[in-house]
Scaffold this motif. Structure first.
Motif, PDB file in Angstrom:
ATOM      1  N   SER A  71      33.008  39.081  20.974  1.00 43.56           N
ATOM      2  CA  SER A  71      34.268  39.267  21.898  1.00 43.56           C
ATOM      3  C   SER A  71      33.511  37.858  22.745  1.00 43.56           C
ATOM      4  O   SER A  71      34.349  36.413  23.383  1.00 43.56           O
ATOM      5  CB  SER A  71      34.899  39.745  23.156  1.00 43.56           C
ATOM      6  OG  SER A  71      35.604  39.196  24.109  1.00 43.56           O
ATOM      7  N   ARG A  76      35.172  33.670  22.860  1.00 39.88           N
ATOM      8  CA  ARG A  76      35.159  32.911  23.944  1.00 39.88           C
ATOM      9  C   ARG A  76      34.086  31.652  23.791  1.00 39.88           C
ATOM     10  O   ARG A  76      34.646  30.276  24.257  1.00 39.88           O
ATOM     11  CB  ARG A  76      34.761  33.598  24.918  1.00 39.88           C
ATOM     12  CG  ARG A  76      35.724  34.843  25.691  1.00 39.88           C
ATOM     13  CD  ARG A  76      35.264  35.424  26.298  1.00 39.88           C
ATOM     14  NE  ARG A  76      36.525  36.705  26.779  1.00 39.88           N
ATOM     15  CZ  ARG A  76      36.071  37.826  27.034  1.00 39.88           C
ATOM     16  NH1 ARG A  76      35.108  38.536  26.750  1.00 39.88           N
ATOM     17  NH2 ARG A  76      37.531  38.530  27.499  1.00 39.88           N
ATOM     18  N   GLU A 135      36.115  28.016  30.448  1.00 48.12           N
ATOM     19  CA  GLU A 135      37.016  28.982  30.390  1.00 48.12           C
ATOM     20  C   GLU A 135      37.776  29.920  29.756  1.00 48.12           C
ATOM     21  O   GLU A 135      37.479  30.068  28.203  1.00 48.12           O
ATOM     22  CB  GLU A 135      38.636  27.546  31.490  1.00 48.12           C
ATOM     23  CG  GLU A 135      39.481  27.914  32.116  1.00 48.12           C
ATOM     24  CD  GLU A 135      40.724  27.287  31.572  1.00 48.12           C
ATOM     25  OE1 GLU A 135      42.077  27.854  31.770  1.00 48.12           O
ATOM     26  OE2 GLU A 135      40.397  26.173  32.376  1.00 48.12           O
ATOM     27  N   TYR A 136      38.033  30.891  30.467  1.00 42.48           N
ATOM     28  CA  TYR A 136      37.950  32.180  29.662  1.00 42.48           C
ATOM     29  C   TYR A 136      39.063  32.739  29.755  1.00 42.48           C
ATOM     30  O   TYR A 136      39.376  33.587  29.234  1.00 42.48           O
ATOM     31  CB  TYR A 136      36.540  33.282  29.364  1.00 42.48           C
ATOM     32  CG  TYR A 136      36.007  34.032  30.203  1.00 42.48           C
ATOM     33  CD1 TYR A 136      36.718  35.254  30.430  1.00 42.48           C
ATOM     34  CD2 TYR A 136      35.382  33.553  31.640  1.00 42.48           C
ATOM     35  CE1 TYR A 136      36.205  36.073  31.591  1.00 42.48           C
ATOM     36  CE2 TYR A 136      35.184  34.156  32.584  1.00 42.48           C
ATOM     37  CZ  TYR A 136      35.571  35.394  33.200  1.00 42.48           C
ATOM     38  OH  TYR A 136      35.446  36.383  33.976  1.00 42.48           O
ATOM     39  N   ARG A 137      39.473  32.923  31.080  1.00 46.07           N
ATOM     40  CA  ARG A 137      40.806  34.100  32.172  1.00 46.07           C
ATOM     41  C   ARG A 137      41.247  32.957  33.211  1.00 46.07           C
ATOM     42  O   ARG A 137      40.600  33.271  34.199  1.00 46.07           O
ATOM     43  CB  ARG A 137      39.799  35.057  31.539  1.00 46.07           C
ATOM     44  CG  ARG A 137      40.600  36.085  32.818  1.00 46.07           C
ATOM     45  CD  ARG A 137      39.950  37.497  33.191  1.00 46.07           C
ATOM     46  NE  ARG A 137      38.953  38.136  34.218  1.00 46.07           N
ATOM     47  CZ  ARG A 137      38.002  38.674  33.873  1.00 46.07           C
ATOM     48  NH1 ARG A 137      38.375  39.391  33.487  1.00 46.07           N
ATOM     49  NH2 ARG A 137      37.085  38.021  34.657  1.00 46.07           N
ATOM     50  N   ASP A 138      42.784  32.696  32.798  1.00 44.04           N
ATOM     51  CA  ASP A 138      42.951  32.155  34.445  1.00 44.04           C
ATOM     52  C   ASP A 138      42.591  31.217  35.109  1.00 44.04           C
ATOM     53  O   ASP A 138      42.521  31.170  36.267  1.00 44.04           O
ATOM     54  CB  ASP A 138      43.740  33.404  35.213  1.00 44.04           C
ATOM     55  CG  ASP A 138      44.413  34.727  34.438  1.00 44.04           C
ATOM     56  OD1 ASP A 138      44.838  33.890  33.776  1.00 44.04           O
ATOM     57  OD2 ASP A 138      44.141  36.283  34.748  1.00 44.04           O
ATOM     58  N   GLU A 140      39.070  30.563  35.171  1.00 47.57           N
ATOM     59  CA  GLU A 140      37.688  30.875  35.968  1.00 47.57           C
ATOM     60  C   GLU A 140      36.908  30.401  34.164  1.00 47.57           C
ATOM     61  O   GLU A 140      37.791  30.218  33.250  1.00 47.57           O
ATOM     62  CB  GLU A 140      37.513  32.623  35.520  1.00 47.57           C
ATOM     63  CG  GLU A 140      38.169  33.205  36.895  1.00 47.57           C
ATOM     64  CD  GLU A 140      37.749  34.683  36.564  1.00 47.57           C
ATOM     65  OE1 GLU A 140      36.808  35.054  36.671  1.00 47.57           O
ATOM     66  OE2 GLU A 140      39.196  35.971  36.454  1.00 47.57           O
TER      67      GLU A 140
END
Length: 175
Positions: A71, A76, A135-138, A140
């Motif tokens: 992951s 990512r 960039e990985y989440r919303d 972030e």
């Protein structure tokens, strides 16, 4: 002692080095600790659950950490979001643990997957600047440096679980 210090594969690595060498060495040692905790156990022992109703087992940890490696590093950081998880799915979010059954083929598959994901992660970390970020989440952003630190923490936490699981299986204590 769990392991004679003269036979400990975690000894002899980089002790003084730059930030990359330090992070990579600490993660290498954490990965080896998981492997050491599982060494010498048969499929039944590796798949043995901690206590009901928990699905936690050493084999489940190997499967879980293979997916964690996959992951962070492959999906990512390396930008391969379409690579599916190995052992869990939307239908079985706990599949890395629930699928950890005492079958030699399941054990072999777990170790092969874990080794492949570790090899990918090691190569990615060797070839990539620590400041590389995605960039990985919303919105972030996370850097390779942060992922390496996170992986050290992830392994350290689960190696604590592995200590207790191994002690329950055969009484072995130690690092």
């Amino acid at each position: 002692m769990f392991l004679d210090p003269r036979d400990d594969p975690r000894e002899g690595g980089s002790s003084l080095g730059d930030e990359r060498a330090t992070l990579v060495e600490f993660l290498r040692c954490q990965r080896l600790t998981l492997q050491i905790k599982c060494d010498g156990l048969d499929p039944e022992q590796l798949a043995r659950r901690s206590v009901e109703p928990s699905t936690l087992s050493l084999l489940g940890l190997v499967r879980h950490l293979a997916d964690v490696e996959r992951s962070w590093f492959r999906r990512r950081l390396a930008g391969q979001p379409d690579v599916p998880p190995l052992f869990y799915s939307d239908d079985d979010r706990d599949g890395d643990f629930t699928g950890a059954i005492p079958d030699p083929d399941v054990v072999a598959e777990a170790w092969a997957a874990w080794r492949a994901e570790v090899a990918f992660a090691e190569q990615f970390a060797a070839d990539t600047d620590l400041a590389f970020h995605v960039e990985y989440r919303d919105g972030e952003v996370i850097s390779l440096r942060e992922v390496l630190v996170h992986m050290i923490e992830e392994y350290a936490r689960h190696n604590g679980h592995a200590d207790l699981l191994r002690e329950r299986i055969d009484g072995r204590l130690g690092e």
